[in-house]
Write a protein that holds these residues in place. Structure first.
Motif, PDB file in Angstrom:
ATOM      1  N   UNK A 552       0.825  -1.203   0.000  1.00  0.00           N
ATOM      2  CA  UNK A 552       0.000   0.000   0.000  1.00  0.00           C
ATOM      3  C   UNK A 552       0.861   1.255   0.000  1.00  0.00           C
ATOM      4  N   UNK A 553       0.536   2.164  -0.902  1.00  0.00           N
ATOM      5  CA  UNK A 553       1.189   3.470  -0.924  1.00  0.00           C
ATOM      6  C   UNK A 553       0.359   4.450  -0.109  1.00  0.00           C
ATOM      7  N   UNK A 554       1.012   5.137   0.818  1.00  0.00           N
ATOM      8  CA  UNK A 554       0.336   6.124   1.657  1.00  0.00           C
ATOM      9  C   UNK A 554       0.867   7.500   1.299  1.00  0.00           C
ATOM     10  N   UNK A 555       0.027   8.391   0.739  1.00  0.00           N
ATOM     11  CA  UNK A 555       0.498   9.732   0.370  1.00  0.00           C
ATOM     12  C   UNK A 555       1.113  10.451   1.568  1.00  0.00           C
ATOM     13  N   UNK A 556       2.195  11.173   1.314  1.00  0.00           N
ATOM     14  CA  UNK A 556       2.891  11.862   2.396  1.00  0.00           C
ATOM     15  C   UNK A 556       3.521  13.141   1.870  1.00  0.00           C
ATOM     16  N   UNK A 557       3.477  14.181   2.677  1.00  0.00           N
ATOM     17  CA  UNK A 557       4.134  15.446   2.336  1.00  0.00           C
ATOM     18  C   UNK A 557       5.403  15.620   3.161  1.00  0.00           C
ATOM     19  N   UNK A 653      -7.047  18.130  -0.254  1.00  0.00           N
ATOM     20  CA  UNK A 653      -5.680  17.750  -0.609  1.00  0.00           C
ATOM     21  C   UNK A 653      -4.773  17.851   0.604  1.00  0.00           C
ATOM     22  N   UNK A 654      -4.957  18.871   1.396  1.00  0.00           N
ATOM     23  CA  UNK A 654      -4.147  19.056   2.600  1.00  0.00           C
ATOM     24  C   UNK A 654      -4.346  17.896   3.569  1.00  0.00           C
ATOM     25  N   UNK A 655      -5.593  17.456   3.708  1.00  0.00           N
ATOM     26  CA  UNK A 655      -5.877  16.348   4.628  1.00  0.00           C
ATOM     27  C   UNK A 655      -5.278  15.045   4.130  1.00  0.00           C
ATOM     28  N   UNK A 658      -1.899  14.945   5.032  1.00  0.00           N
ATOM     29  CA  UNK A 658      -1.750  14.929   6.489  1.00  0.00           C
ATOM     30  C   UNK A 658      -1.038  16.179   7.006  1.00  0.00           C
ATOM     31  N   UNK A 659      -1.396  17.313   6.417  1.00  0.00           N
ATOM     32  CA  UNK A 659      -0.851  18.598   6.864  1.00  0.00           C
ATOM     33  C   UNK A 659      -1.985  19.617   6.905  1.00  0.00           C
ATOM     34  N   UNK A 660      -1.720  20.757   7.543  1.00  0.00           N
ATOM     35  CA  UNK A 660      -2.740  21.798   7.654  1.00  0.00           C
ATOM     36  C   UNK A 660      -2.602  22.805   6.519  1.00  0.00           C
ATOM     37  N   UNK A 661      -3.602  23.662   6.374  1.00  0.00           N
ATOM     38  CA  UNK A 661      -3.574  24.690   5.331  1.00  0.00           C
ATOM     39  C   UNK A 661      -2.556  25.783   5.631  1.00  0.00           C
ATOM     40  N   UNK A 662      -2.012  25.772   6.828  1.00  0.00           N
ATOM     41  CA  UNK A 662      -0.937  26.715   7.150  1.00  0.00           C
ATOM     42  C   UNK A 662       0.400  26.263   6.570  1.00  0.00           C
TER      43      UNK A 662
END
Length: 704
Positions: A552-557, A653-655, A658-662
């Motif tokens: 499984x690929x889990x999107x990450x920033x 997209x931010x969720x 796994x990051x906030x809009x800030x």
């Protein structure tokens, strides 16, 4: 807000028409130390010389030329091989090919239909009993959930043909020895692929690398001297460049020796297409064992892989007639049109070069020259293409005087850990492949042990022919384990073995084709990155690791990871230009984020870097609101406004990242995240942007 035209179904983003996608930059001269000079005599000079015209070398030459870097390629072979070799192109490589003037689209249109290659088939012969099969394609591959493009099945020589056409389209020319005059000084080397030129020597000069090459012109061997600022070794698993620089390989050698038989049979292709289509056929019967790669069922093109055990079995034993006989034993009937085209030996290794960079950052290994994997999983060519993608933008910024020469070391610090990990994964996948014959009573470790015993006990006592007879006699007894008498449901032993095989296949413990977590989820731990800003980043999280059996690929920033894709009218990956090295800053329309965006564009301009800002707006934002980007980013116009389109899951997209809009994300030209921060914690945007670009460009590091 009008949508960007493009492929895909559904929309994720729309784009503001008034936005300017990029800012034209003035050219900066090459480093004087890389532009030519002393120590080369009369040898013609190039900023970059590439040794090896396989897929990796051709992709590198294409990218560098698109980026405005002058280069040439030398290739020892007089003609391009038609032996298919690699054939599986994974998600990440296809994403890179999307940016190569539509190469990915041409591959998709030219490859066989996916239903003809999505399965691996296990059988007693191509017309005998099917022991089991595995379908390696999932619905999400077609829905393009994790990537804007799917994997492909396309023979390497066909890929080379397409790359040559792409290079021709941007001014490259393939030159054969007979077309080149005897004096290299008379030849303009730029944008040339020089066939029949074998690299024979390397000498470091004050200004670069002096390369000796031998070329056969009308039966006479002539020596040529070429000088370059940077030498890129893309000359394959038996790399001459690697040997000349004295770089050793680390890992396991000679995991297995095989004979590769390239043959055609349209009759066999038609039969398999209609009766049991697949990409790989693992065939076990009392007469022969082999793996058949169906490169193109529609045209009847195949490669048969046969294990052999020297010195008792030698490559010379595999004549065309012998290979035809083995093919017929594995097929189970006699196609009338079997035509053997080529027979080659090869050895399976699992090795990575001890280092990728040599000679004061001037000699660089790329692709198979730097790593040799078992073919299980198809990581070889794909890892090499991704090496080239990582390296090209760094070379461009170095040669344009923007980055320090230390940026070359980040190529090694980023890509070598990926190669080490992919080596381990390939070995693990190879062992998974071997679990199938072991379950059937054909344990490869037993065959290897028998071979070793014969070598130790008989090797110096009896002639090779007798050793061969003993070895093949023992192997014949072993293959009896897959006879119809034993391998059937009525035989208790055979029934047990078949049940074990089905269990391996059902549990996904056999040879796998796709590895999304590894193909898309690899993350650079250190390199041309700024990692300390993310509070949740830990040393453990940053290491290049994935769950061993999870696909499984889990999107990450996370910093170092590939920018997560989201499906829409266009992909988030399309925010990054494929025509030049350009950084992209992704933000939400917040006051502090705009301030940081302005500072980023200002400092990028000071550094002579191409950059743009992408402002992601919530779905349904009125045009009047979106127009604020113009005033907030003035005087800069190199920005784009995009609007989110809701997902079925309802997450933004931010969720998904796994990051906030800030959050503010800086994406590199290779679509990997270079830096991330929260805009409201930055006190001095100019100083912070300057620090970030200095670190990514390695301007604060001592030269290595």
């Amino acid at each position: 807000m009008p949508a960007i035209a493009g492929g895909g179904h559904g929309r994720l983003f729309a784009v503001h028409r008034g936005a300017t996608w990029w800012l034209h930059r003035r050219r900066h001269p090459f480093f004087s130390s890389l532009a030519g000079g002393g120590g080369r005599g009369d040898a013609p000079h190039l900023p970059v010389l590439i040794v090896g015209a396989g897929p990796v070398g051709l992709v590198l030459s294409f990218l560098l030329t698109k980026f405005g870097i002058k280069c040439a390629v030398i290739e020892k072979s007089v003609e391009f091989t038609r032996h298919p070799r690699a054939h599986f192109i994974n998600n990440r490589t296809m994403e890179i090919f999307r940016k190569l003037d539509g190469l990915a689209g041409e591959i998709e249109r030219s490859q066989p239909p996916v239903d003809l290659w999505r399965k691996f088939v296990y059988c007693t012969s191509l017309s005998g009993s099917i022991l089991g099969s595995v379908d390696h394609m999932k619905q999400e591959d077609f829905d393009k959930v994790i990537s804007p493009i799917s994997v492909a099945h396309f023979s390497q020589y066909k890929l080379v043909d397409l790359l040559l056409k792409k290079l021709e389209g941007i001014g490259f020319q393939t030159c054969f020895p007979s077309e080149i005059c005897s004096s290299s000084q008379d030849v303009m080397l730029e944008n040339k692929i020089l066939m029949g030129h074998e690299c024979t020597s390397l000498q470091q000069t004050e200004e670069g690398i002096l390369v000796g090459a031998s070329v056969n012109i009308e039966g006479r061997i002539q020596e040529r001297k070429l000088h370059c600022g940077l030498l890129l070794g893309t000359d394959g698993a038996r790399s001459t460049v690697r040997k000349l620089t004295g770089i050793s390989m680390e890992g396991e050698r000679d995991l297995q020796k095989l004979v590769s038989v390239h043959f055609l049979s349209r009759e066999l292709g038609r039969y398999l297409s209609s009766q049991r289509p697949g990409m790989l056929f693992f065939i076990f019967n009392p007469d022969a064992i082999g793996v058949l790669v169906a490169h193109d069922l529609e045209h009847g093109e195949f490669v048969l892989q046969i294990p052999f055990y020297p010195p008792q079995q030698m490559f010379e034993d595999f004549s065309t007639k012998v290979c035809e006989q083995i093919i017929l034993k594995l097929v189970g009937w006699e196609p009338p049109d079997v035509q053997v085209l080529d027979i080659k030996p090869w050895a399976m290794h699992a090795e990575v070069a001890e280092k990728y960079i040599s000679c004061n950052n001037r000699v660089i290994l790329v692709g198979d020259a730097a790593h040799r994997f078992p073919p299980a999983g198809g990581f070889g060519m794909n890892t090499g293409i991704q090496d080239a993608h990582n390296l090209a933008w760094k070379l461009c910024l170095l040669l344009n005087g923007v980055a320090s020469s230390s940026i070359m070391q980040t190529y090694e610090s980023e890509r070598r850990p990926v190669a080490v990990f992919n080596t381990e994964l390939s070995v693990e996948n190879f062992k998974a492949a071997m679990s199938i014959p072991a379950a059937l009573g054909l344990d490869p470790t037993v065959a290897n042990s028998v071979h070793q015993v014969i070598n130790r006990s008989l090797g110096s006592v009896i002639p090779r022919n007798l050793q061969k007879a003993v070895l093949e006699g023992l192997f014949s007894i072993g293959r009896a384990q897959v006879s119809d008498y034993i391998l059937n449901e009525k035989n208790p032993l055979g029934s047990l073995r078949l049940a074990r095989l089905r269990s391996i296949l059902d549990e996904g413990k056999s040879l796998q084709l796709q590895f999304p977590a590894e193909d898309l989820g690899f993350c650079y731990e250190e390199g041309a990155l700024v990692t300390e800003d993310c509070a949740e980043t830990t040393q453990k999280a940053e290491k290049l690791k994935h769950p061993k059996r999870s696909s499984e690929y889990i999107p990450s920033a996370k910093v170092g990871s590939r920018l997560p894709h989201m499906l829409g009218v266009f992909s988030t990956l399309d925010l990054v230009s494929g025509d030049k090295p350009e950084f992209v800053l992704i933000t939400a329309p917040l006051k502090e984020s705009y301030e940081l965006a302005r500072a980023t564009l200002k400092i990028a301009d000071e550094f002579k870097l191409s950059a743009k800002v992408c402002v992601i707006w919530p779905q349904g934002s009125p045009d009047a609101e979106v127009q604020k980007s113009r005033s907030q980013l003035a005087p800069w116009t190199n920005y784009v406004d995009v609007e989110e389109v809701p997902r079925v899951s309802g997450r933004s997209w931010w969720e998904i990242c796994k990051i906030s809009r800030k959050s503010v994300i800086l994406v590199r030209p290779d679509e990997h995240i270079a830096w991330r921060t929260e805009s409201d914690v930055v006190r001095d945007p100019d100083s912070e942007a300057r620090r970030v670009f200095s670190q990514v460009m390695c301007l604060n590091r001592h030269l290595v």
